[in-house]
Scaffold this active site. Structure first.
Site, PDB file in Angstrom:
ATOM      1  N   GLU A 168       0.847  -1.201   0.000  1.00  0.00           N
ATOM      2  CA  GLU A 168       0.000   0.000   0.000  1.00  0.00           C
ATOM      3  C   GLU A 168       0.879   1.246   0.000  1.00  0.00           C
ATOM      4  OE1 GLU A 168      -1.575  -1.448   3.581  1.00  0.00           O
ATOM      5  OE2 GLU A 168      -0.687   0.126   4.823  1.00  0.00           O
ATOM      6  N   LYS A 225       2.935   4.534   0.969  1.00  0.00           N
ATOM      7  CA  LYS A 225       3.513   5.089   2.197  1.00  0.00           C
ATOM      8  C   LYS A 225       3.196   6.584   2.149  1.00  0.00           C
ATOM      9  CE  LYS A 225       7.713   5.156   4.981  1.00  0.00           C
ATOM     10  NZ  LYS A 225       7.580   6.522   5.421  1.00  0.00           N
ATOM     11  N   ASP A 282       2.876  10.398   2.804  1.00  0.00           N
ATOM     12  CA  ASP A 282       3.886  11.323   3.296  1.00  0.00           C
ATOM     13  C   ASP A 282       3.206  12.423   4.107  1.00  0.00           C
ATOM     14  OD1 ASP A 282       6.364  12.268   3.658  1.00  0.00           O
ATOM     15  OD2 ASP A 282       6.649  13.052   1.634  1.00  0.00           O
ATOM     16  N   TYR A 324      -4.376   3.011   8.281  1.00  0.00           N
ATOM     17  CA  TYR A 324      -3.798   1.817   7.660  1.00  0.00           C
ATOM     18  C   TYR A 324      -3.430   0.684   8.629  1.00  0.00           C
ATOM     19  CZ  TYR A 324       0.146   4.858   8.858  1.00  0.00           C
ATOM     20  OH  TYR A 324       0.990   5.704   9.505  1.00  0.00           O
ATOM     21  N   LYS A 353      11.321   2.856  -0.160  1.00  0.00           N
ATOM     22  CA  LYS A 353      11.359   4.308  -0.375  1.00  0.00           C
ATOM     23  C   LYS A 353      11.655   4.628  -1.831  1.00  0.00           C
ATOM     24  CE  LYS A 353      12.181   6.938   2.916  1.00  0.00           C
ATOM     25  NZ  LYS A 353      11.513   7.876   3.773  1.00  0.00           N
ATOM     26  N   CYS A 355      19.090  49.064  -8.556  1.00  0.00           N
ATOM     27  CA  CYS A 355      18.930  48.040  -9.578  1.00  0.00           C
ATOM     28  C   CYS A 355      20.301  47.454  -9.938  1.00  0.00           C
ATOM     29  CB  CYS A 355      18.277  48.648 -10.814  1.00  0.00           C
ATOM     30  SG  CYS A 355      18.206  47.477 -12.190  1.00  0.00           S
ATOM     31  N   CYS A 384      20.929  48.678 -13.769  1.00  0.00           N
ATOM     32  CA  CYS A 384      21.078  50.078 -14.206  1.00  0.00           C
ATOM     33  C   CYS A 384      21.332  51.046 -13.060  1.00  0.00           C
ATOM     34  CB  CYS A 384      19.837  50.506 -14.986  1.00  0.00           C
ATOM     35  SG  CYS A 384      18.395  50.697 -13.921  1.00  0.00           S
ATOM     36  N   CYS A 388      12.533  48.022 -10.149  1.00  0.00           N
ATOM     37  CA  CYS A 388      13.302  49.084 -10.785  1.00  0.00           C
ATOM     38  C   CYS A 388      12.330  49.789 -11.728  1.00  0.00           C
ATOM     39  CB  CYS A 388      14.473  48.477 -11.573  1.00  0.00           C
ATOM     40  SG  CYS A 388      15.181  49.645 -12.746  1.00  0.00           S
ATOM     41  N   CYS A 405      15.917  50.765 -18.277  1.00  0.00           N
ATOM     42  CA  CYS A 405      16.774  49.704 -17.702  1.00  0.00           C
ATOM     43  C   CYS A 405      16.951  48.597 -18.745  1.00  0.00           C
ATOM     44  CB  CYS A 405      16.108  49.163 -16.446  1.00  0.00           C
ATOM     45  SG  CYS A 405      16.917  47.704 -15.794  1.00  0.00           S
TER      46      CYS A 405
HETATM   47  S1  IVH Z   1       2.674   0.880   8.965  1.00  0.00           S
HETATM   48  C1  IVH Z   1       3.822  -1.155  12.796  1.00  0.00           C
HETATM   49  N1  IVH Z   1       1.686   1.848   6.757  1.00  0.00           N
HETATM   50  O1  IVH Z   1       5.694   5.594   7.801  1.00  0.00           O
HETATM   51  C2  IVH Z   1       3.154  -0.418  11.701  1.00  0.00           C
HETATM   52  N2  IVH Z   1       3.150   3.220   8.020  1.00  0.00           N
HETATM   53  O2  IVH Z   1       8.551   4.926   8.522  1.00  0.00           O
HETATM   54  C3  IVH Z   1       3.924   0.783  11.311  1.00  0.00           C
HETATM   55  N3  IVH Z   1       3.472   5.472   7.051  1.00  0.00           N
HETATM   56  O3  IVH Z   1       5.573   5.823  11.294  1.00  0.00           O
HETATM   57  C4  IVH Z   1       3.314   1.665  10.354  1.00  0.00           C
HETATM   58  N4  IVH Z   1       2.162   5.191   5.305  1.00  0.00           N
HETATM   59  O4  IVH Z   1       3.977   7.292   9.919  1.00  0.00           O
HETATM   60  C5  IVH Z   1       2.483   2.072   7.816  1.00  0.00           C
HETATM   61  N5  IVH Z   1       0.712   2.570   4.778  1.00  0.00           N
HETATM   62  C6  IVH Z   1       1.484   2.808   5.828  1.00  0.00           C
HETATM   63  C7  IVH Z   1       2.148   4.034   6.017  1.00  0.00           C
HETATM   64  C8  IVH Z   1       2.973   4.208   7.127  1.00  0.00           C
HETATM   65  C9  IVH Z   1       2.956   6.040   5.958  1.00  0.00           C
HETATM   66  C10 IVH Z   1       4.431   6.130   7.968  1.00  0.00           C
HETATM   67  C11 IVH Z   1       4.083   5.998   9.418  1.00  0.00           C
HETATM   68  C12 IVH Z   1       5.271   5.323  10.030  1.00  0.00           C
HETATM   69  C13 IVH Z   1       6.350   5.589   9.048  1.00  0.00           C
HETATM   70  C14 IVH Z   1       7.395   4.534   9.113  1.00  0.00           C
END
Ligand code: IVH
Length: 693
Positions: A130, A132, A134, A243, A339, A433, A436, A451, A456
Site C-alpha cells: 500500500e 507510504k 507522506d 492503515y 522508499k 537596480c 542600471c 526598478c 533599464c
Molecule cells: S505501517 C507497525 N503503513 O511511515 C506499523 N506506516 O517509517 C507501522 N506510514 O511511522 C506503520 N504510510 O507514519 C504504515 N501505509 C502505511 C504508512 C505508514 C505512511 C508512515 C508511518 C510510520 C512511518 C514509518
C-alpha cells in the site's frame, strides 16, 4: 459502510429537503449530515452541493442551540473547534508506535523476504502492498463507538493528545459502529496528509495575505497537528488515511471479526467501518518478485496521485505469520518501507543573483552547489522576494534542504542553522537596480522591489523576449539568445526595431547563414498579421494575461479604442476586476505607450480586431473553462479547439460559463461551478465528443 437500503433512504431525505427545505428531527438530520460527510470526504463523491449541505448544517446548529442538552459527542457540530484550550497532554499509546525499516531496491526487498521465509519456514509469502503516505502519523482510540482520543506519534511510546485538532479532519468519523462488529475498544493508526490541491489552495491564500507560504504538503500536515486553534487546522482542509489496527478488545461473548485474519482484511474492515483506509489503493501479491515489479511500476505513477507519497509499505498479509515473526525493538519484522528516489537533498547556498524581469521586479535567485534530485540536476532556485529570504532565514554559505515535488519547480524548504560555522553571511537585498543602478522601490501592498527605470536594459531586453514569445507574437527563430546578442551589438534596443533590423549586418555575424536570416525575416514579417490579442498580450501590460488580452481585444475594433474607455467601462468586461482595469487604463494613458503603438502601426502591424471566430462553429456562442490536469489534450490545444469552433474561453467561473471541463485534481473552480445550476460539468472525454458533433 452504508447498505443500499440506507443509501436510498438517506438520499430520499436529502432530495425531499432540497426540493422543499423543512425541519427534520435531530437524529435524521445528524444521520443525513454524517452520510454526506462520508460521501464527500471518504469516498470523494459528493451527492449534494455545498450550499445544500450548509442549509442542513445550519438547521442542526439551530436545533442544538435551542436544546443544548441534546448535543451528542459525535454530532457533526462537535467537530467545530471553538476552544483554545488545547493542552497537548502526553498520553501513552495502548501499543507502542514502531517505525518501519527502509528499503531502496530489489536487493533489500529480496533480503527482507528471505529473512521472512526463513523465520516462517515457507517457500513463498503473500504480501499486502500500500502507499507510504507522506504526512504525520497519528493514533486514534474509539470506545463504545465513539472517538475518545487522538494522539501524535511522540516518541513512539507516548504521544500528545490532539483530539480537538483531529476532529477538524472530516474523513475521520467521530463515531463508528464498533459494537456491530463485537468490538469494545480499538486503537488504530494512520497518516494525516494534505492533498496537493489543498496545499496549493492554502498557499495561494497565504500568498494573497502576504504571508510566508508552506514548503510542502508534509510540513503543512505535520505543522497543523499541534496548533493551538482548531479553527486554523480546519482551514487547512486536511485528510487522513487509516492503515493499521494496533489493538482491539472484544465485547463479552463476541467473536473475532472474520476479516481480522489478514492485513488486507483489516483494511477492508476499517473501510466498512467508515474510515478512509487504503482499501482501493492496496494490492495483495503472492510473492516478492511480484512485489518488486509492483514497486517499480508504482514509482512511475507516483505523480498521478492527488497526494504525496514517499514510497510503498510492504506488509506480510497473514496476521498469524506476522505474530510468528514478531518485532525488533525498533520495527516489526513483518513489514518494510520501500522508499522511492529521494526528491529532497541538502546542498550549499553559494551565491545569490538578483535578476530584473520585464516589469522591473527584482527576483533573488539562489545559486547552489549542483545537486541531483530525482534525476534532475538543480543549481539555481528562485527565492521569489526579500520576505522569502527573511522568513526562511537563509544566509550565504548555509546548508539548505531543497526539494522537487513531482513536476513542480524546485523549492528551498529550509536552511539548517545547526550546520552553520559562523562564516555565513546575511543576504543583503540591493537598494539599487543591479543592472542600471536606479533606486529600487516597493509599493506598500507589494512584496517585490522594483526598478522603475523604463530604460533599464534588463527590462528592455525582457520586454522584447516577451513580445516575440510563443504565446505573444510568436516570432519563431527569434530566441532569447538572439535578442540578447542583437541588443549587445546595438542592433536592437526597442520593440519597433524588431521590424527595422539591419539584416546586412546580421548576415555578416557568425552563425547567421542565408537560410537562418531568411527564416528570421519571414517570421518577423508574418508576425505583422497576428491577431490583435497577441499584440495586446505582447505589450506586457501588467496583469493582462492571454485570456484577458482576448477579452479586451474582442471589445474593440482598433487597439487605440482601448484608450477611450474609462476604468468603469473596462471593469464591465468579463473577468476584468479593479486591479486589471486600472492597469489597462494606466497603460493606455501613458504617452510613450501610445507612441509605441503608433510606431508599430506605421511599421505595418495589425491593430484591428478581425473576427476570427467561426460564427457557424458547433460551439458558437458557448463559453468554456478548463480546470485540473487534462490527460489526453494539452490545455492550450483544447482551448484552441473551442475557439476554432466558435466558442470562448473564460478565465473564471461565473454564470456566463456554459461548460466546465474537468481534468484530474480539479479543485475550487469545480466546487464553485457546482453551485451554479446552469453550468454543465463535463469530463475531458465528453469534451472531445462535444467537439465532434
Ligand atoms: S505501517 C507497525 N503503513 O511511515 C506499523 N506506516 O517509517 C507501522 N506510514 O511511522 C506503520 N504510510 O507514519 C504504515 N501505509 C502505511 C504508512 C505508514 C505512511 C508512515 C508511518 C510510520 C512511518 C514509518
Amino acid at each position: 459502510m452504508y447498505n443500499q437500503q440506507e443509501i436510498q433512504s438517506l438520499q430520499k431525505f436529502t432530495k425531499d429537503f432540497i426540493e422543499s427545505p423543512h425541519k427534520m428531527d435531530l437524529a435524521t438530520l445528524r444521520k443525513v449530515l454524517k452520510f454526506h460527510e462520508y460521501q464527500y470526504y471518504v469516498l470523494s463523491s459528493p451527492l449534494i452541493a455545498d450550499v445544500e449541505y450548509d442549509l442542513l448544517y445550519q438547521q442542526l446548529i439551530a436545533v442544538e442551540k435551542a436544546n443544548p442538552h441534546l448535543i451528542s459527542m459525535d454530532s457533526p457540530s462537535q467537530r467545530v473547534g471553538n476552544s483554545l484550550n488545547n493542552q497537548f497532554q502526553t498520553i501513552p499509546h495502548l501499543v507502542p508506535m514502531l517505525s518501519l525499516e527502509n528499503s531502496y531496491n530489489a536487493e533489500d526487498l529480496n533480503d527482507f523476504d528471505r529473512k521472512g521465509r526463513e523465520g516462517a519456514l515457507l517457500n513463498e509469502i503473500t504480501y499486502c502492498v500500500e502507499p507510504k503516505f507522506d504526512g504525520a502519523s497519528i493514533s486514534l482510540v474509539y470506545e463504545n463507538d465513539m472517538l475518545v482520543r487522538a494522539c501524535t506519534r511522540g516518541d513512539g511510546v507516548a504521544g500528545e493528545e490532539i483530539t480537538q485538532n483531529i476532529k477538524q479532519i472530516k474523513s475521520i468519523p467521530l463515531s463508528i459502529p464498533l459494537s456491530s462488529y463485537g468490538i469494545q475498544q480499538i486503537e488504530i493508526r494512520g497518516e494525516v496528509i494534505m492533498s496537493k490541491k489543498s496545499f496549493q489552495d492554502f498557499n495561494e491564500k497565504l500568498q494573497a495575505k502576504k504571508l510566508a507560504t508552506l514548503a510542502n504538503p508534509r510540513n503543512a500536515a505535520s505543522g497543523s497537528l499541534r496548533m493551538k486553534d482548531p479553527k486554523e487546522v480546519a482551514e487547512r482542509n486536511l485528510d487522513a488515511f487509516i492503515y493499521h489496527i494496533s489493538f482491539y478488545s472484544l465485547k463479552e461473548n463476541a467473536t473475532i471479526p472474520a476479516l481480522l485474519k489478514t492485513h488486507s482484511g483489516s483494511l477492508e474492515l476499517l473501510w466498512n467501518m467508515g474510515f478512509r483506509s487504503p482499501q482501493k489503493e492496496k494490492k495483495v501479491i503472492s510473492n516478492i518478485a511480484g512485489v518488486i515489479e509492483f514497486c517499480n511500476d508504482f514509482e512511475k505513477e507516483r505523480d498521478k496521485l492527488p497526494y504525496e507519497i514517499d514510497g510503498l509499505v510492504i506488509k506480510i498479509d497473514d496476521f498469524a505469520l506476522q505474530e510468528k515473526l514478531g518485532m525488533t525493538s525498533h520495527h516489526p519484522r513483518w513489514a518494510i518501507a520501500y522508499k522511492f528516489k529521494a526528491r529532497q537533498a541538502t546542498t550549499l547556498l553559494e551565491n545569490v543573483e538578483f535578476q530584473v524581469g520585464r516589469t522591473g521586479a527584482v527576483t533573488p535567485v539562489a545559486k547552489l552547489k549542483s545537486v541531483a534530485i530525482g534525476g534532475v540536476t538543480v543549481s539555481s532556485i528562485s527565492m521569489h522576494n526579500e520576505e522569502y529570504i527573511i522568513e526562511k532565514d537563509l544566509r550565504l554559505g548555509d546548508t539548505v534542504i531543497i526539494e522537487r515535488a513531482g513536476d513542480v519547480i524546485p523549492q528551498i524548504v529550509q536552511s539548517i542553522p545547526a550546520l552553520r560555522k559562523g562564516t555565513e553571511k546575511i543576504i543583503e537585498f540591493p537598494t539599487k537596480c543591479p543592472v542600471c543602478d536606479y533606486i529600487l522601490e516597493k509599493e506598500e501592498a507589494e512584496a517585490v522591489w522594483r526598478c522603475n527605470n523604463p530604460l533599464c536594459s534588463a527590462q528592455v531586453v525582457e520586454k522584447m523576449i516577451h513580445f516575440v514569445s510563443k504565446d505573444a507574437m510568436d516570432i519563431k527563430s527569434f530566441g532569447d539568445a538572439n535578442i540578447r546578442k542583437f541588443y549587445e551589438l546595438g542592433l536592437l534596443n526597442s520593440i519597433p526595431q524588431i521590424y527595422q533590423l539591419d539584416f546586412d549586418t546580421i548576415s555578416k555575424l557568425e552563425g547567421f547563414g542565408k537560410k537562418s536570416v531568411d527564416n528570421l525575416k519571414a517570421a518577423i514579417e508574418a508576425s505583422k498579421t497576428q491577431p490583435l490579442y497577441r499584440l495586446i498580450f505582447g505589450l506586457g501590460i501588467r496583469f493582462v494575461g492571454e485570456t484577458t488580452a482576448k477579452t479586451i481585444a474582442a471589445q474593440v475594433q482598433h487597439i487605440l479604442d482601448l484608450a477611450k474607455l474609462t476604468e468603469e467601462q473596462l471593469q464591465g468586461f468579463e473577468d476584468v476586476g479593479v486591479k486589471v482595469a486600472n492597469s489597462i487604463y494606466q497603460f493606455f494613458h501613458e504617452e510613450k505607450n501610445i507612441t509605441l503603438i503608433q510606431n508599430l502601426e506605421a511599421l505595418g502591424l495589425n491593430m484591428i480586431q478581425t473576427n476570427t471566430t467561426a460564427v457557424d462553429g458547433n460551439l458558437s456562442g458557448l463559453n468554456f473553462l478548463f480546470t485540473g490536469t487534462l490527460t489526453q489534450l494539452k490545455r492550450s490545444d483544447a482551448e484552441a479547439m473551442v475557439e476554432a469552433r466558435g466558442g470562448h474561453i473564460l478565465s473564471g467561473v461565473s454564470s456566463k460559463l456554459n461548460y466546465l471541463v474537468v481534468g484530474e485534481d480539479a479543485g475550487s473552480k469545480l466546487e464553485k461551478a457546482k453551485k451554479i445550476a446552469t453550468i454543465k460539468i463535463i469530463t475531458e472525454a465528453e469534451f472531445v465528443e462535444l467537439t465532434k458533433n
